[in-house]
Design a protein around this motif. Structure first.
Motif, PDB file in Angstrom:
ATOM      1  N   ARG A 173     -23.554  -6.684 -28.539  1.00 34.66           N
ATOM      2  CA  ARG A 173     -24.759  -6.272 -29.262  1.00 34.66           C
ATOM      3  C   ARG A 173     -24.608  -6.542 -30.758  1.00 34.66           C
ATOM      4  N   LEU A 174     -23.475  -6.158 -31.329  1.00 34.00           N
ATOM      5  CA  LEU A 174     -23.261  -6.333 -32.764  1.00 34.00           C
ATOM      6  C   LEU A 174     -23.093  -7.804 -33.138  1.00 34.00           C
ATOM      7  N   TYR A 175     -22.302  -8.518 -32.356  1.00 30.53           N
ATOM      8  CA  TYR A 175     -21.932  -9.883 -32.726  1.00 30.53           C
ATOM      9  C   TYR A 175     -23.002 -10.908 -32.344  1.00 30.53           C
ATOM     10  N   LEU A 176     -23.527 -10.799 -31.136  1.00 26.89           N
ATOM     11  CA  LEU A 176     -24.475 -11.813 -30.671  1.00 26.89           C
ATOM     12  C   LEU A 176     -25.925 -11.439 -30.938  1.00 26.89           C
ATOM     13  N   ASP A 177     -26.290 -10.174 -30.669  1.00 22.80           N
ATOM     14  CA  ASP A 177     -27.691  -9.777 -30.807  1.00 22.80           C
ATOM     15  C   ASP A 177     -28.068  -9.487 -32.259  1.00 22.80           C
ATOM     16  N   GLU A 178     -27.254  -8.660 -32.934  1.00 21.08           N
ATOM     17  CA  GLU A 178     -27.562  -8.295 -34.316  1.00 21.08           C
ATOM     18  C   GLU A 178     -26.979  -9.281 -35.320  1.00 21.08           C
ATOM     19  N   TYR A 179     -26.152 -10.191 -34.852  1.00 22.02           N
ATOM     20  CA  TYR A 179     -25.548 -11.235 -35.676  1.00 22.02           C
ATOM     21  C   TYR A 179     -24.754 -10.666 -36.857  1.00 22.02           C
ATOM     22  N   ARG A 180     -24.035  -9.592 -36.617  1.00 18.88           N
ATOM     23  CA  ARG A 180     -23.186  -8.996 -37.662  1.00 18.88           C
ATOM     24  C   ARG A 180     -21.964  -9.869 -37.890  1.00 18.88           C
ATOM     25  N   SER A 181     -21.452  -9.846 -39.100  1.00 21.96           N
ATOM     26  CA  SER A 181     -20.258 -10.633 -39.415  1.00 21.96           C
ATOM     27  C   SER A 181     -19.027  -9.945 -38.835  1.00 21.96           C
ATOM     28  N   LEU A 182     -17.968 -10.718 -38.631  1.00 21.12           N
ATOM     29  CA  LEU A 182     -16.730 -10.144 -38.113  1.00 21.12           C
ATOM     30  C   LEU A 182     -16.162  -9.124 -39.091  1.00 21.12           C
ATOM     31  N   LYS A 183     -16.313  -9.396 -40.372  1.00 18.91           N
ATOM     32  CA  LYS A 183     -15.827  -8.459 -41.391  1.00 18.91           C
ATOM     33  C   LYS A 183     -16.577  -7.132 -41.282  1.00 18.91           C
ATOM     34  N   TRP A 184     -17.897  -7.196 -41.128  1.00 21.71           N
ATOM     35  CA  TRP A 184     -18.708  -5.982 -41.015  1.00 21.71           C
ATOM     36  C   TRP A 184     -18.319  -5.205 -39.761  1.00 21.71           C
ATOM     37  N   ILE A 185     -18.158  -5.901 -38.650  1.00 21.93           N
ATOM     38  CA  ILE A 185     -17.779  -5.245 -37.388  1.00 21.93           C
ATOM     39  C   ILE A 185     -16.424  -4.574 -37.539  1.00 21.93           C
TER      40      ILE A 185
ATOM     41  N   GLY B  55     -25.829  -5.195 -43.437  1.00 20.11           N
ATOM     42  CA  GLY B  55     -24.705  -6.019 -43.037  1.00 20.11           C
ATOM     43  C   GLY B  55     -24.818  -7.453 -43.524  1.00 20.11           C
ATOM     44  N   LEU B  56     -25.864  -7.752 -44.264  1.00 17.37           N
ATOM     45  CA  LEU B  56     -26.014  -9.074 -44.859  1.00 17.37           C
ATOM     46  C   LEU B  56     -25.246  -9.115 -46.177  1.00 17.37           C
ATOM     47  N   SER B  57     -24.994 -10.307 -46.637  1.00 18.51           N
ATOM     48  CA  SER B  57     -24.293 -10.428 -47.911  1.00 18.51           C
ATOM     49  C   SER B  57     -25.256 -10.136 -49.057  1.00 18.51           C
ATOM     50  N   LEU B  58     -24.694  -9.791 -50.191  1.00 18.73           N
ATOM     51  CA  LEU B  58     -25.488  -9.552 -51.393  1.00 18.73           C
ATOM     52  C   LEU B  58     -26.262 -10.812 -51.757  1.00 18.73           C
ATOM     53  N   GLY B  59     -25.631 -11.958 -51.602  1.00 20.73           N
ATOM     54  CA  GLY B  59     -26.292 -13.224 -51.897  1.00 20.73           C
ATOM     55  C   GLY B  59     -27.501 -13.471 -51.009  1.00 20.73           C
ATOM     56  N   MET B  60     -27.399 -13.087 -49.721  1.00 23.55           N
ATOM     57  CA  MET B  60     -28.519 -13.297 -48.803  1.00 23.55           C
ATOM     58  C   MET B  60     -29.689 -12.384 -49.155  1.00 23.55           C
ATOM     59  N   ILE B  61     -29.405 -11.132 -49.521  1.00 19.12           N
ATOM     60  CA  ILE B  61     -30.479 -10.220 -49.922  1.00 19.12           C
ATOM     61  C   ILE B  61     -31.156 -10.754 -51.189  1.00 19.12           C
ATOM     62  N   SER B  62     -30.361 -11.229 -52.136  1.00 17.18           N
ATOM     63  CA  SER B  62     -30.930 -11.804 -53.357  1.00 17.18           C
ATOM     64  C   SER B  62     -31.763 -13.039 -53.036  1.00 17.18           C
ATOM     65  N   TYR B  63     -31.256 -13.879 -52.129  1.00 16.59           N
ATOM     66  CA  TYR B  63     -31.983 -15.076 -51.725  1.00 16.59           C
ATOM     67  C   TYR B  63     -33.329 -14.699 -51.114  1.00 16.59           C
ATOM     68  N   LEU B  64     -33.336 -13.709 -50.222  1.00 18.76           N
ATOM     69  CA  LEU B  64     -34.591 -13.290 -49.600  1.00 18.76           C
ATOM     70  C   LEU B  64     -35.558 -12.756 -50.649  1.00 18.76           C
ATOM     71  N   GLY B  65     -35.027 -12.064 -51.654  1.00 21.88           N
ATOM     72  CA  GLY B  65     -35.867 -11.558 -52.735  1.00 21.88           C
ATOM     73  C   GLY B  65     -36.523 -12.682 -53.510  1.00 21.88           C
ATOM     74  N   ARG B  66     -35.733 -13.709 -53.837  1.00 17.44           N
ATOM     75  CA  ARG B  66     -36.299 -14.844 -54.564  1.00 17.44           C
ATOM     76  C   ARG B  66     -37.279 -15.626 -53.685  1.00 17.44           C
ATOM     77  N   ARG B  67     -36.892 -15.846 -52.462  1.00 15.81           N
ATOM     78  CA  ARG B  67     -37.685 -16.692 -51.559  1.00 15.81           C
ATOM     79  C   ARG B  67     -39.034 -16.074 -51.219  1.00 15.81           C
ATOM     80  N   HIS B  68     -39.073 -14.739 -51.109  1.00 15.34           N
ATOM     81  CA  HIS B  68     -40.297 -14.069 -50.657  1.00 15.34           C
ATOM     82  C   HIS B  68     -40.925 -13.201 -51.737  1.00 15.34           C
ATOM     83  N   ASP B  69     -40.548 -13.423 -52.982  1.00  9.09           N
ATOM     84  CA  ASP B  69     -41.111 -12.685 -54.120  1.00  9.09           C
ATOM     85  C   ASP B  69     -41.158 -11.183 -53.885  1.00  9.09           C
ATOM     86  N   LEU B  70     -40.005 -10.618 -53.563  1.00  6.34           N
ATOM     87  CA  LEU B  70     -39.947  -9.178 -53.336  1.00  6.34           C
ATOM     88  C   LEU B  70     -39.982  -8.448 -54.673  1.00  6.34           C
ATOM     89  N   PRO B  71     -40.616  -7.268 -54.726  1.00  7.29           N
ATOM     90  CA  PRO B  71     -40.661  -6.510 -55.984  1.00  7.29           C
ATOM     91  C   PRO B  71     -39.265  -5.997 -56.346  1.00  7.29           C
TER      92      PRO B  71
END
Length: 157
Positions: free
Chosen positions: A66-78, A133-149
């Motif tokens: 569930r964590l690794y395949l379904d939720e796609y969590r990183s091995l470090k996070w798990i 469980g996402l990286s800080l860079g990915m959250i920042s990327y999503l913010g830039r990509r989708h113009d999050l407040p």
């Protein structure tokens, strides 16, 4: 001292002979005539086995899938959430025969409306990264990509 060199420093008999400045035959003779004292602590291999056993107990196959395949969590996070090291989790990947195909797509499972609401509420990218469980860079990327407040304005210039 010879036994400690070989056991604790993981030297071969030839390396121990060079270290002590004696012949290889002399080292082999001493080892043959004077058996090693019992080990004081469990071996490193035993410790690795104990860590993998803890990982197996904390992460049965269905939970790990569930964590690794379904939720796609990183091995470090798990590993952090199971209280074991990443190497033990890597062993579980092999034992359970799990493989992720393609690129990481876990970020696509994030509800952008939820993320937009969280950012509007003033939550930091670091907090959201830890929670999802996402990286800080990915959250920042999503913010830039989708113009999050809540993003800092881009520098002008």
């Amino acid at each position: 001292m010879l036994h400690r060199l070989i056991r604790d420093e993981c030297l071969t008999t030839a390396q121990a002979a060079r270290h002590l400045g004696v012949s290889h035959d002399a080292v082999r003779f001493v080892l043959q005539e004077q058996p090693a004292p019992p080990a004081e602590a469990k071996s490193a291999k035993w410790e690795r086995g104990a860590t993998v056993r803890r990982a197996r107990a904390a992460l049965p196959r269905d939970k790990f899938a569930r964590l690794y395949l379904d939720e796609y969590r990183s091995l470090k996070w798990i590993a952090e959430h199971a209280g074991v090291n990443v190497d033990a989790v890597k062993v579980l990947v092999c034992e359970y025969g799990m493989k992720r195909d393609g690129k990481a797509t876990r970020w696509r499972q994030i509800d952008l409306d939820w993320l937009r609401d969280q950012r509007a509420a003033g939550r930091t990218c670091r907090e959201l990264a830890e929670e999802t469980g996402l990286s800080l860079g990915m959250i920042s990327y999503l913010g830039r990509r989708h113009d999050l407040p809540g993003r800092r304005p881009a520098p002008k210039g």
